[in-house]
Write a protein that holds these residues in place. Structure first.
Motif, short mmCIF file in Angstrom:
data_model
loop_
_atom_site.label_atom_id
_atom_site.label_comp_id
_atom_site.label_asym_id
_atom_site.label_seq_id
_atom_site.Cartn_x
_atom_site.Cartn_y
_atom_site.Cartn_z
N ARG A 12 0.84 -1.20 0.00
CA ARG A 12 0.00 0.00 0.00
C ARG A 12 0.88 1.25 0.00
NH1 ARG A 12 -3.94 -1.25 4.21
NH2 ARG A 12 -2.41 -0.32 5.58
N GLU A 72 10.38 10.39 8.64
CA GLU A 72 9.05 10.50 9.26
C GLU A 72 9.04 9.94 10.69
OE1 GLU A 72 6.62 8.73 6.07
OE2 GLU A 72 5.85 10.73 5.68
N PHE B 87 4.26 9.20 11.79
CA PHE B 87 3.23 8.56 10.95
C PHE B 87 3.63 8.67 9.49
CE2 PHE B 87 0.97 9.73 14.79
CZ PHE B 87 0.24 8.58 15.04
N TYR B 88 2.94 7.89 8.65
CA TYR B 88 3.13 8.04 7.21
C TYR B 88 2.34 9.28 6.77
CZ TYR B 88 5.05 3.31 6.99
OH TYR B 88 5.83 2.20 7.16
N LYS B 90 1.63 10.54 3.90
CA LYS B 90 0.72 10.46 2.74
C LYS B 90 -0.47 9.55 3.00
CE LYS B 90 3.76 11.81 -0.98
NZ LYS B 90 4.21 11.57 -2.34
N PHE B 91 -0.50 8.90 4.16
CA PHE B 91 -1.66 8.08 4.52
C PHE B 91 -2.61 8.93 5.38
CE2 PHE B 91 0.30 3.52 4.40
CZ PHE B 91 0.56 3.69 3.05
N GLU B 95 -5.98 5.21 7.73
CA GLU B 95 -5.07 4.25 7.05
C GLU B 95 -3.86 3.96 7.93
OE1 GLU B 95 -5.96 5.37 2.36
OE2 GLU B 95 -4.42 6.45 3.46
N ARG B 98 -5.09 1.81 11.00
CA ARG B 98 -5.45 0.43 10.60
C ARG B 98 -4.21 -0.38 10.23
NH1 ARG B 98 -10.86 2.03 7.35
NH2 ARG B 98 -12.30 1.90 9.13
N GLY B 99 -3.27 0.30 9.57
CA GLY B 99 -2.01 -0.38 9.21
C GLY B 99 -1.24 -0.81 10.44
N PHE B 100 -1.09 0.10 11.40
CA PHE B 100 -0.36 -0.25 12.62
C PHE B 100 -1.13 -1.29 13.43
CE2 PHE B 100 1.36 4.26 12.11
CZ PHE B 100 2.57 3.82 11.60
N SER B 102 -2.90 -3.67 12.43
CA SER B 102 -2.82 -5.02 11.85
C SER B 102 -1.59 -5.78 12.34
CB SER B 102 -2.80 -4.94 10.32
OG SER B 102 -1.58 -4.38 9.89
N LEU B 103 -0.67 -5.10 13.00
CA LEU B 103 0.54 -5.78 13.50
C LEU B 103 0.32 -6.42 14.87
CD1 LEU B 103 3.12 -3.00 12.57
CD2 LEU B 103 2.59 -5.04 11.26
N TYR B 104 -0.79 -6.09 15.51
CA TYR B 104 -1.06 -6.62 16.85
C TYR B 104 -2.04 -7.78 16.77
CZ TYR B 104 1.21 -2.38 18.53
OH TYR B 104 2.12 -1.38 18.76
N ARG B 143 -3.06 5.86 18.89
CA ARG B 143 -2.31 4.66 18.45
C ARG B 143 -1.79 3.86 19.64
NH1 ARG B 143 2.83 5.51 14.75
NH2 ARG B 143 3.61 6.44 16.66
#
Lengths: 233, 284
Positions: A12, A72, B87-88, B90-91, B95, B98-100, B102-104, B143
């Protein structure tokens, strides 16, 4: 399971940050180049293009990704997340290898328009790209900036590229055969019908470099994340 | 929950130990604050407690694990809120979270509900790169909570927030405490420490100079004084005496009887006063 979550996140990330677009754009340029190339050189030209770009380009892109993540501040988060260093490294290397394999298949399918061993081509580029991406990530972990990365990446990338190019242009020497670049070119060349059947050694070299790279990256990456912010520990 | 015994840490490039013989314990459900000026060793200590720095001497046990032998699964049970959000860009916020998440492997809390609590629900689909520092701080706080960790490490959680949002975050921290969470707060904001912490440790030059409840620390040292003002010859005059001696003060009784008292204030020590008295250093 966590590895696949990380992999999904990285893919992504590549889409969002324009890596897919960039690869497709570069692939389109090479396809145009192949259309203009005389028929008798097309196969050879395609093998060199795939070797030096889709397969090896990732080693530079992965450095950019590492440095962007560092900018970042994300490495501080990875350091306290349940994601294991090995999962992090593999996720980064494999996600970029996907694009490399996709790009290679597109170049051959559209640029050469002949039936080739796509399965071997995909597997070769994917495997070779994983190896180069891991090496690129390790180099990037020592870089202080993009310029510094470009500077320190040149010697190892040259060392990996030159043996494969010498082999592609007909040089034969046992030392050239221990380079993962040479192994990769032999696999690509065979899948395009311009090189001999790759022996088991060729796969062995790739697996050996992947294993060594993963082992080193597994130690190096957590240490690099830890030393960020000028704190050496 | 946390037991730190005689811990030292030296950075390879440093001449001396950055952490010098620190010992303390933190019980479950406690909010424990590290208070100290910049460069005192608070962040280093937090990095030791979170298992990021593992080359220490001594013993550090967190969640029943000697921290230098911790596995990646250890991080399922801790949440870290960084002083500088990461954080990212551009997300979008959603997003990113949810991305972070998913690692737990733990069940993830309702992210939108958490975003609503910190006032970010209307900006959930906005790219984080366009967030202000305060918005990123609130997102970082979300987070660190979303995987429902047992132990929270909060580094200057109210930094860059306006008073209203700081209030929301502080209420949420207290809410987490009532749920039995253990919270380690690193700050140089004495008001946050006084309001939130059950106990605080003063850290200076890598050493703990004092550990106690904020109330006990404020009560230590000098007695509370009282400053009162009164009218005299059409001008306002001031006088100061100890609170314990106010009732027996002839001067105060005279002013009170004459009806000329205009103002009266008790002057308790703040944590910063105590900090300065104990360490000779300012918190900033």
């Amino acid at each position: 399971m966590r590895f696949f979550s990380a992999l999904k996140g990285d893919i992504r990330y590549h889409i969002k940050y324009g890596f897919y677009f960039l690869y497709m754009f570069i692939s389109a340029l090479y396809i145009i180049g192949l259309f203009m190339c005389p028929y008798e050189y097309k196969g050879f030209a395609a093998s060199i293009i795939i070797l030096t770009d889709p397969a090896m380009l990732g080693s530079f892109f992965i450095g950019g990704i590492w440095l962007l993540e560092r900018q970042e501040g994300l490495h501080r988060f990875w350091g306290i997340s349940p994601l294991k260093p090995l999962e992090y490294v593999l996720s980064k290397a494999v996600s970029l290898a996907f694009i490399s394999a996709l790009s290679a298949v597109l170049i051959v399918a559209i640029g050469l328009q002949e039936t080739h061993n796509y399965l071997l081509l995909t597997a070769s580029v994917f495997m070779g790209s994983v190896v180069f991406n891991i090496i690129g990530l390790i180099i990037a972990s020592y870089a202080r900036s993009v310029n510094h990365y470009m500077l320190i990446a040149i010697p190892p990338v040259t060392l990996l590229t030159v043996p494969s190019l010498l082999t592609a242009f007909g040089s034969i020497h046992p030392l050239l055969e221990i380079s993962p670049g040479t192994a990769l070119w032999r696999m690509i060349g065979y899948s395009l019908g311009i090189a001999d059947t790759p022996v088991l050694w060729v796969w062995g070299v790739q697996v050996l470099f992947a294993a060594l790279g993963l082992y080193y990256a597994n130690c190096r990456i957590p240490a690099a994340m830890q030393t960020e912010g000028n704190q050496k520990a | 929950m946390i037991s730190v015994q005689d811990v030292y840490l030296k950075y390879p490039a440093a001449k001396d130990d950055t952490i010098q013989g620190i010992s303390f314990t933190v019980e479950q459900g406690e909010i424990f604050g590290f208070l100290g000026p910049s460069g005192a060793g608070k962040s280093t200590l937090q990095k030791i407690l979170t298992g990021v720095l593992r080359q220490y001497r001594g013993s550090v046990r967190v969640l029943d694990v000697e921290i230098n032998t911790r596995k990646s699964s250890f991080y399922e049970n801790i949440g870290v809120d960084f002083e500088f959000p990461n954080f990212y860009g551009k997300f979008t916020a959603l997003e990113n979270l949810r991305g972070f998440a998913s690692l737990y492997s733990a069940k993830i809390a309702d992210i939108m509900l958490l975003l609503e609590k910190v006032g970010l629900h209307h900006d959930a689909d906005k790219k984080v790169g366009k967030y202000s520092k305060g918005m990123k701080m609130r997102l970082g706080f979300v987070r660190c909570l979303m995987h429902n960790p047992k132990l929270l490490f909060l580094d200057e959680p109210t930094s860059g927030l306006d008073p209203a949002n700081a209030r929301v975050l502080k209420d949420m921290i207290l809410e987490e405490k009532t749920r039995g969470k253990t919270i380690i707060l690193t700050t140089h904001n004495m008001h946050d420490a006084e309001e939130l912490c059950d106990r605080v440790a003063f850290i200076v030059d890598g050493k703990i100079q004092a550990i106690d409840t904020p109330h006990a620390l404020r009560q230590s040292g000098d007695d509370t004084t009282v400053e009162y003002s009164f009218a005299k010859n059409r001008q306002e005059s001031k006088n100061i005496c100890l609170l314990s001696e106010l009732g027996a003060s002839e001067d105060f009784r005279t002013v009170l009887d004459a009806g000329t008292l205009t103002r009266i204030h008790s002057k308790e020590q703040t944590l910063e006063d105590v900090f300065i008295a104990l360490t000779g250093r300012s918190l900033q």
